[in-house]
Motif scaffolding. Structure first.
Motif, PDB file in Angstrom:
ATOM      1  N   ILE A   1      16.427  31.313 -25.322  1.00 47.34           N
ATOM      2  CA  ILE A   1      16.695  29.873 -25.226  1.00 47.34           C
ATOM      3  C   ILE A   1      18.170  29.598 -25.471  1.00 47.34           C
ATOM      4  N   LEU A   2      18.729  30.186 -26.518  1.00 48.20           N
ATOM      5  CA  LEU A   2      20.154  29.979 -26.812  1.00 48.20           C
ATOM      6  C   LEU A   2      21.030  30.490 -25.681  1.00 48.20           C
ATOM      7  N   ASN A   3      20.679  31.617 -25.117  1.00 50.26           N
ATOM      8  CA  ASN A   3      21.436  32.179 -24.010  1.00 50.26           C
ATOM      9  C   ASN A   3      21.379  31.262 -22.784  1.00 50.26           C
ATOM     10  N   GLU A   4      20.185  30.752 -22.488  1.00 47.53           N
ATOM     11  CA  GLU A   4      20.011  29.843 -21.359  1.00 47.53           C
ATOM     12  C   GLU A   4      20.813  28.557 -21.575  1.00 47.53           C
ATOM     13  N   LYS A   5      20.787  28.080 -22.809  1.00 48.73           N
ATOM     14  CA  LYS A   5      21.544  26.869 -23.142  1.00 48.73           C
ATOM     15  C   LYS A   5      23.045  27.094 -22.931  1.00 48.73           C
ATOM     16  N   LYS A   6      23.531  28.251 -23.340  1.00 47.88           N
ATOM     17  CA  LYS A   6      24.948  28.576 -23.178  1.00 47.88           C
ATOM     18  C   LYS A   6      25.321  28.666 -21.699  1.00 47.88           C
ATOM     19  N   LEU A   7      24.484  29.310 -20.904  1.00 48.42           N
ATOM     20  CA  LEU A   7      24.750  29.385 -19.466  1.00 48.42           C
ATOM     21  C   LEU A   7      24.788  27.996 -18.839  1.00 48.42           C
ATOM     22  N   ASP A   8      23.822  27.169 -19.194  1.00 47.74           N
ATOM     23  CA  ASP A   8      23.789  25.801 -18.686  1.00 47.74           C
ATOM     24  C   ASP A   8      25.055  25.054 -19.081  1.00 47.74           C
ATOM     25  N   ASP A   9      25.460  25.202 -20.322  1.00 49.82           N
ATOM     26  CA  ASP A   9      26.658  24.531 -20.824  1.00 49.82           C
ATOM     27  C   ASP A   9      27.911  24.991 -20.068  1.00 49.82           C
ATOM     28  N   LEU A  10      28.057  26.288 -19.876  1.00 43.23           N
ATOM     29  CA  LEU A  10      29.225  26.826 -19.168  1.00 43.23           C
ATOM     30  C   LEU A  10      29.279  26.343 -17.716  1.00 43.23           C
ATOM     31  N   PHE A  11      28.132  26.343 -17.061  1.00 47.63           N
ATOM     32  CA  PHE A  11      28.110  25.865 -15.678  1.00 47.63           C
ATOM     33  C   PHE A  11      28.364  24.360 -15.600  1.00 47.63           C
ATOM     34  N   SER A  12      27.757  23.601 -16.507  1.00 48.47           N
ATOM     35  CA  SER A  12      27.926  22.143 -16.444  1.00 48.47           C
ATOM     36  C   SER A  12      29.361  21.711 -16.718  1.00 48.47           C
ATOM     37  N   LYS A  13      30.090  22.490 -17.501  1.00 49.89           N
ATOM     38  CA  LYS A  13      31.490  22.176 -17.805  1.00 49.89           C
ATOM     39  C   LYS A  13      32.464  22.889 -16.867  1.00 49.89           C
TER      40      LYS A  13
ATOM     41  N   GLU B   1      33.209  35.199 -13.506  1.00 45.95           N
ATOM     42  CA  GLU B   1      32.381  36.398 -13.304  1.00 45.95           C
ATOM     43  C   GLU B   1      32.174  37.184 -14.596  1.00 45.95           C
ATOM     44  N   GLY B   2      33.209  37.350 -15.386  1.00 46.72           N
ATOM     45  CA  GLY B   2      33.100  38.118 -16.629  1.00 46.72           C
ATOM     46  C   GLY B   2      32.141  37.471 -17.615  1.00 46.72           C
ATOM     47  N   THR B   3      32.247  36.159 -17.785  1.00 46.33           N
ATOM     48  CA  THR B   3      31.365  35.429 -18.697  1.00 46.33           C
ATOM     49  C   THR B   3      29.928  35.461 -18.185  1.00 46.33           C
ATOM     50  N   LEU B   4      29.786  35.287 -16.872  1.00 41.45           N
ATOM     51  CA  LEU B   4      28.454  35.345 -16.274  1.00 41.45           C
ATOM     52  C   LEU B   4      27.814  36.715 -16.502  1.00 41.45           C
ATOM     53  N   ASN B   5      28.581  37.776 -16.284  1.00 45.21           N
ATOM     54  CA  ASN B   5      28.064  39.123 -16.519  1.00 45.21           C
ATOM     55  C   ASN B   5      27.663  39.320 -17.976  1.00 45.21           C
ATOM     56  N   PHE B   6      28.479  38.806 -18.884  1.00 43.45           N
ATOM     57  CA  PHE B   6      28.183  38.945 -20.311  1.00 43.45           C
ATOM     58  C   PHE B   6      26.845  38.290 -20.660  1.00 43.45           C
ATOM     59  N   TYR B   7      26.677  37.021 -20.278  1.00 44.93           N
ATOM     60  CA  TYR B   7      25.447  36.307 -20.634  1.00 44.93           C
ATOM     61  C   TYR B   7      24.244  36.785 -19.824  1.00 44.93           C
ATOM     62  N   GLY B   8      24.474  37.183 -18.583  1.00 46.83           N
ATOM     63  CA  GLY B   8      23.374  37.741 -17.783  1.00 46.83           C
ATOM     64  C   GLY B   8      22.862  39.037 -18.374  1.00 46.83           C
ATOM     65  N   ASN B   9      23.784  39.907 -18.755  1.00 42.39           N
ATOM     66  CA  ASN B   9      23.389  41.185 -19.367  1.00 42.39           C
ATOM     67  C   ASN B   9      22.767  40.979 -20.741  1.00 42.39           C
ATOM     68  N   ARG B  10      23.255  40.006 -21.470  1.00 40.80           N
ATOM     69  CA  ARG B  10      22.706  39.744 -22.802  1.00 40.80           C
ATOM     70  C   ARG B  10      21.250  39.290 -22.704  1.00 40.80           C
ATOM     71  N   TYR B  11      20.952  38.494 -21.695  1.00 42.16           N
ATOM     72  CA  TYR B  11      19.576  38.055 -21.484  1.00 42.16           C
ATOM     73  C   TYR B  11      18.675  39.270 -21.272  1.00 42.16           C
ATOM     74  N   GLY B  12      19.147  40.206 -20.434  1.00 41.93           N
ATOM     75  CA  GLY B  12      18.392  41.431 -20.195  1.00 41.93           C
ATOM     76  C   GLY B  12      18.247  42.271 -21.453  1.00 41.93           C
ATOM     77  N   LEU B  13      19.277  42.255 -22.277  1.00 39.65           N
ATOM     78  CA  LEU B  13      19.224  42.992 -23.536  1.00 39.65           C
ATOM     79  C   LEU B  13      18.117  42.457 -24.436  1.00 39.65           C
ATOM     80  N   TYR B  14      17.990  41.133 -24.513  1.00 41.52           N
ATOM     81  CA  TYR B  14      16.924  40.540 -25.328  1.00 41.52           C
ATOM     82  C   TYR B  14      15.555  40.957 -24.808  1.00 41.52           C
ATOM     83  N   GLN B  15      15.384  40.936 -23.489  1.00 40.33           N
ATOM     84  CA  GLN B  15      14.105  41.338 -22.907  1.00 40.33           C
ATOM     85  C   GLN B  15      13.806  42.809 -23.197  1.00 40.33           C
TER      86      GLN B  15
END
Length: 166
Positions: free
Chosen positions: A103-115, A120-134
């Motif tokens: 949830i926190l990761n999704e919120k951060k992605l939403d926040d970054l996109f909305s602002k 690419e680097g930030t997207l890769n970081f949060y995308g990979n982090r989501y996979g890490l949690y799974q």
């Protein structure tokens, strides 16, 4: 003939009432606009266990809560009940933790996109982090199955699967 008309009218009224009474949880907003209310609620409680456990359960490694349901039939000792209860407690803790992290990761992605502060680097970081949690959560689920299996003796394991199958 009159019965057909009455039946048709009742059906129409029932169908109309049902259509208006339904709320589409797939489109209902949640605290995070990129998640539906249903997705948000599921993540708050943690991801579903059963599918994550399939490699283990399909090969004879039981889920801890399933074993605890049959503790009398399996004649589990007090020590086994304690061990398996602890495995279950830890797994539930990891489940909630994984969901909250997602949830926190999704919120951060939403926040970054909305602002418009995403690259690419930030997207890769949060995308990979989501996979890490799974992945971390899946490891916890599979580990719980291994530890539950190891807490049982072979006769109890065989008996469990006979009880579980019907």
């Amino acid at each position: 003939m009159i019965y057909k008309k009455i039946l048709c009218t009742l059906f129409t009224i029932t169908a109309t009432a049902a259509a208006f009474a339904q709320t589409d949880s797939a489109t209902t907003p949640s605290a995070i606009k990129t998640l539906t209310l249903k997705q948000y609620a599921e993540l708050q409680n943690g991801p579903e266990l059963r599918e994550m456990a399939l490699p283990a359960t399909m090969n004879g490694y039981p889920m801890p809560d399933d074993v605890l349901q049959f503790k009398k039939e399996l004649k589990l000792t007090d020590l086994q009940v304690k061990q398996i209860t602890e495995i279950s407690r830890y797994l539930k803790q990891k489940k909630v933790q994984a969901g909250q992290s997602m949830i926190l990761n999704e919120k951060k992605l939403d926040d970054l996109f909305s602002k418009h502060k995403i690259d690419e680097g930030t997207l890769n970081f949060y995308g990979n982090r989501y996979g890490l949690y799974q992945g971390e959560y899946r490891n916890a689920v599979l580990s719980a199955c291994i530890n539950t299996y190891n807490a049982l003796n072979p006769q109890q394991t065989t008996r469990f699967w006979k009880l579980k199958k019907p």
